[in-house]
Design an enzyme around this catalytic site. Structure first.
Site, PDB file in Angstrom:
ATOM      1  N   ASN A 114       0.805  -1.216   0.000  1.00 28.38           N
ATOM      2  CA  ASN A 114       0.000   0.000   0.000  1.00 28.38           C
ATOM      3  C   ASN A 114       0.834   1.260   0.000  1.00 28.38           C
ATOM      4  O   ASN A 114       0.393   2.319  -0.397  1.00 28.38           O
ATOM      5  CB  ASN A 114      -0.869  -0.004   1.265  1.00 28.38           C
ATOM      6  CG  ASN A 114      -2.226   0.601   1.008  1.00 28.38           C
ATOM      7  OD1 ASN A 114      -2.552   0.909  -0.128  1.00 28.38           O
ATOM      8  ND2 ASN A 114      -2.992   0.788   2.054  1.00 28.38           N
ATOM      9  N   THR A 164      16.086 -19.290 -27.670  1.00 28.90           N
ATOM     10  CA  THR A 164      14.649 -19.032 -27.776  1.00 28.90           C
ATOM     11  C   THR A 164      14.230 -19.185 -29.232  1.00 28.90           C
ATOM     12  O   THR A 164      14.869 -18.617 -30.116  1.00 28.90           O
ATOM     13  CB  THR A 164      14.329 -17.605 -27.301  1.00 28.90           C
ATOM     14  OG1 THR A 164      14.947 -17.415 -26.033  1.00 28.90           O
ATOM     15  CG2 THR A 164      12.839 -17.404 -27.174  1.00 28.90           C
ATOM     16  N   LYS A 166      12.503 -18.424 -32.508  1.00 33.77           N
ATOM     17  CA  LYS A 166      11.905 -17.261 -33.165  1.00 33.77           C
ATOM     18  C   LYS A 166      11.443 -17.692 -34.557  1.00 33.77           C
ATOM     19  O   LYS A 166      11.973 -18.648 -35.084  1.00 33.77           O
ATOM     20  CB  LYS A 166      12.943 -16.130 -33.280  1.00 33.77           C
ATOM     21  CG  LYS A 166      13.641 -15.762 -31.976  1.00 33.77           C
ATOM     22  CD  LYS A 166      12.792 -14.896 -31.097  1.00 33.77           C
ATOM     23  CE  LYS A 166      13.537 -14.548 -29.799  1.00 33.77           C
ATOM     24  NZ  LYS A 166      12.706 -13.847 -28.838  1.00 33.77           N
ATOM     25  N   HIS A 285      10.846 -17.133 -16.466  1.00 30.89           N
ATOM     26  CA  HIS A 285      11.069 -15.917 -17.240  1.00 30.89           C
ATOM     27  C   HIS A 285      10.529 -14.730 -16.453  1.00 30.89           C
ATOM     28  O   HIS A 285       9.520 -14.849 -15.765  1.00 30.89           O
ATOM     29  CB  HIS A 285      10.373 -16.010 -18.605  1.00 30.89           C
ATOM     30  CG  HIS A 285      10.797 -14.910 -19.535  1.00 30.89           C
ATOM     31  ND1 HIS A 285      10.304 -13.636 -19.443  1.00 30.89           N
ATOM     32  CD2 HIS A 285      11.688 -14.892 -20.552  1.00 30.89           C
ATOM     33  CE1 HIS A 285      10.875 -12.880 -20.372  1.00 30.89           C
ATOM     34  NE2 HIS A 285      11.718 -13.611 -21.051  1.00 30.89           N
TER      35      HIS A 285
END
Length: 455
Positions: A114, A164, A166, A285
């Protein structure tokens, strides 16, 4: 007089206690506080301590029903930040009783829930947390950790290699699986789902899992090495996420993946428990981290998110690359890389480590270096990260002019050359380019990669 003294009072009367001696069981926090003009730093620090523990803006009669001294957070030290105007580090101690056992979610809701919207503060950043051993012991931590992972994969004495796949969105499952196979076949240890590959119309998760499993088994059979693909189990609901993890286990693959910040700590901890119970490694990740950690004066430093992940559970986590960044960044990054891997880390402000942290043998997490790296960076990466790391070359594999498999070969040759050179006592920082050039003489794949990405 009967009753209590109603009204608004200064926080610092109750919550600023410079003579407090911290306990071994306290959770300690270092906040970078930028007060509004005219607000004294002690009041600002006390506000942070109050609002993140027992305080509220006015005196309430129910305060009399409990012992504030036992439950309140205390701001016990404040120091100005060198070179910054009107910026302070406020140290706050929280009693352990304020937190639910084994819940990163509750820890963050309390400490950063908060207080970041407070009017009296212009900005607030949580720089570091000291997790006491008593609290650490209530967490399972990483499903397996560095040593168990090496034993499962039977890979020792070098960093692991990943890639990764692609383009991250748009491939069909079969073409995706083919790209995975070629990378693994060429010599990588792992390939990876992109963080936003979940289950989209062009490639549903079950199809992807099946074709990737086929790629893994085929590559394992041909190379005699254990291979893996980080199957992203992140989903819109916790039940769906576990369903995907169960399917991965049924396929017999070694590792799944989760986006721990977008998925949330509650889901992440559940998945980590499932992974330990079922022998799956868990790759993490950090999508969305920059929303939280990018601003220098507001939010949370990534080292806090990294510590939280080690408690919640994950075997790998992305941690930046260091290569080509500023020198200061390098020390800071290596600071939280050590926080992820080591069992005991000394306080060292030059590396951004505000507290000594004892992990009481909680398993370590492998840092993942990923993003814009290629074969010429290999010596620096090997030297900086050492053996206990995962080096991920996405474009640096798939961008090879001859294709994925030769791209994988180039990376593996470069890595093995660097490790061998280091073991022979050569200086990777100084002779790095020379080592890569020598290796490229007997590897046409590496020679082609060196040509494409020459600096």
């Amino acid at each position: 007089s009967v009753g209590f003294k109603a009204g608004v009072k200064d926080y610092k009367l109750t919550y600023y206690t410079p003579d407090y001696e911290t306990k071994d069981t306290d959770i300690l926090a270092a906040f970078r506080v930028t007060p509004q003009p005219g607000v004294p730093p002690e009041e600002a620090g006390a506000e942070v301590a109050a609002e993140s523990s027992t305080g509220t803006w006015t005196t309430v009669w129910t305060d009399g029903l409990t012992s504030l001294d036992r439950y309140k957070g205390r701001c016990y030290h404040i120091e100005p930040v060198a070179g910054e105007e009107n910026q302070y580090i406020a140290y706050v101690a929280y009693p352990l009783d304020l937190f639910e056992e084994g819940s990163v979610t509750n820890m963050f809701t309390s400490i950063v829930g908060n207080v970041f919207g407070f009017k009296a503060l212009r900005a607030l950043r949580l720089e570091d947390l000291r997790i006491p051993t008593a609290y650490t012991k209530t967490f399972q931590g990483p499903p397996h950790g560095i040593q168990v992972e090496r034993d499962k994969l039977n890979k020792y004495g070098r960093p692991l290699l990943g890639c990764t796949i692609k383009p991250k969105l748009g491939l069909s499952a079969k073409n995706y699986g083919r790209a995975v196979y070629e990378c693994l076949r060429g010599g990588l240890d792992f390939t990876k789902d992109d963080e936003n590959v979940n289950s989209q119309p062009f490639m549903r998760w079950r199809d992807r899992f099946l074709f990737c499993a086929e790629a893994i088994y085929k590559a394992q059979a041909e190379t005699g090495e254990i291979k893996g693909h980080y199957l992203n189990a992140t989903a819109g609901t916790w039940e769906e996420m576990i369903k995907r993890a169960v399917f991965a286990r049924e396929l017999g693959v070694p590792i799944v993946m989760h986006d721990y910040l977008t998925g949330g700590f509650t889901a992440n901890t559940s998945l980590a428990h499932y992974c330990r119970d079922n022998g799956l490694l868990l790759h993490i990740h950090r999508a969305m981290h920059a929303v939280i950690d990018r601003q220098k004066n507001h939010g949370m430093h990534f080292r806090v998110l990294a510590k939280a992940l080690r408690l919640s559970g994950g075997d790998h986590i992305h941690a930046g690359t260091v290569v080509g960044k500023l020198e200061g960044e390098r020390e800071i990054t290596l600071g939280f890389v050590d926080l992820l891997r080591d069992d005991f880390i000394e306080k060292d402000r030059s590396r951004g480590i505000y507290f000594t942290q004892d992990w009481v043998s909680l398993p370590g997490v492998l840092p993942v270096a990923s993003g814009g790296i290629h074969v010429w960076h290999m010596p620096a990466l090997t030297e900086i990260f050492g053996d206990d790391s995962v080096l991920q070359f996405g474009g640096g594999t798939l961008g090879h002019p001859w294709g994925n498999a030769p791209g994988a070969v180039a990376n593996r040759v470069a890595l093995e050359a660097c490790v061998q050179a280091r073991n022979e006592g050569r200086d990777l920082a100084r002779e790095g380019n020379e080592i890569i050039r020598e290796a490229s003489k007997w590897s046409p794949e590496l020679a082609a990669a060196c040509e494409v990405w020459k600096e």
